[in-house]
Design a protein around this motif. Sequence first.
Motif, PDB file in Angstrom:
ATOM      1  N   ALA A   1      33.511  82.272  42.781  1.00 54.99           N
ATOM      2  CA  ALA A   1      32.655  83.246  43.471  1.00 54.99           C
ATOM      3  C   ALA A   1      32.395  84.428  42.548  1.00 54.99           C
ATOM      4  N   HIS A   2      31.543  84.205  41.550  1.00 52.53           N
ATOM      5  CA  HIS A   2      31.261  85.210  40.523  1.00 52.53           C
ATOM      6  C   HIS A   2      30.065  86.044  40.962  1.00 52.53           C
ATOM      7  N   THR A   3      30.320  87.282  41.412  1.00 48.46           N
ATOM      8  CA  THR A   3      29.230  88.145  41.862  1.00 48.46           C
ATOM      9  C   THR A   3      28.828  89.173  40.814  1.00 48.46           C
ATOM     10  N   SER A   4      29.754  89.545  39.938  1.00 47.39           N
ATOM     11  CA  SER A   4      29.448  90.477  38.855  1.00 47.39           C
ATOM     12  C   SER A   4      30.546  90.381  37.806  1.00 47.39           C
ATOM     13  N   PHE A   5      30.266  90.902  36.629  1.00 51.38           N
ATOM     14  CA  PHE A   5      31.270  90.894  35.569  1.00 51.38           C
ATOM     15  C   PHE A   5      32.506  91.684  35.980  1.00 51.38           C
ATOM     16  N   VAL A   6      32.294  92.857  36.578  1.00 50.22           N
ATOM     17  CA  VAL A   6      33.414  93.715  36.970  1.00 50.22           C
ATOM     18  C   VAL A   6      34.271  93.030  38.030  1.00 50.22           C
ATOM     19  N   GLN A   7      33.626  92.409  39.016  1.00 46.71           N
ATOM     20  CA  GLN A   7      34.370  91.714  40.077  1.00 46.71           C
ATOM     21  C   GLN A   7      35.188  90.567  39.505  1.00 46.71           C
ATOM     22  N   ALA A   8      34.579  89.758  38.629  1.00 50.39           N
ATOM     23  CA  ALA A   8      35.279  88.609  38.056  1.00 50.39           C
ATOM     24  C   ALA A   8      36.433  89.055  37.163  1.00 50.39           C
ATOM     25  N   ALA A   9      36.207  90.084  36.355  1.00 52.78           N
ATOM     26  CA  ALA A   9      37.259  90.584  35.471  1.00 52.78           C
ATOM     27  C   ALA A   9      38.422  91.157  36.274  1.00 52.78           C
TER      28      ALA A   9
END
Length: 203
Positions: free
Chosen positions: A103-111
């Motif tokens: 569930a990759h919504t943004s770089f910041v969320q995934a990181a």
Amino acid sequence: MHYYTYPILSRLMPQFFDGSCHTKEDFDLLYTSEGDATWSDAIASNRLFPESTVFADPLRAVMGEAACSTDALSAEIGLPIDKLYYCAGSQGFMYPLTGFVSAHTSFVQAATLLAERVVFKLHRLGRISDTDSHHVCGTHIDWLMKKSRYRYQMLYPIHQPICAPFGRSTLTWNKNNRRLHDMSKIGDVAVFLIWRKKNCCVF
């Protein structure tokens, strides 16, 4: 993914961290994903952590999403729910304990999810000793991470102005940061400072 121990407070201010409050840890590399075959292999990860298969079941996954919504709401208004150890709040699921984010919504969320996930994984491996209200004069291995004891703060590629508990949405502090819009300029590198509460006793 690299995880370093960095007991900065007890090193810079030892006069405030005497006795059991003073950690024996030093600056060290505690984990590297390059040396962990399970970080990039879901099958190997499921064998090492067989409980992962429970959350891979579609029906249980739906039930888990409902529970994690509660965890996300709790993290937004206060602290995450420790009993829902498999939830990462607004970031998603702790499982599988790999570097893959579905569930990759943004770089910041995934990181942020991967940062929380690797701490949870180190707890499951018995690599992190912790304290609590029942072990204030010593540490013990806590196989399930108590999320409420942790805070995260992104240092790079942007500076997160406030610490946030595990599971709190990154939108609360990263609504309008334009620096992350062009990922070609920063690559896929993120640096977090992870804070952890420690109980100790004074004799």
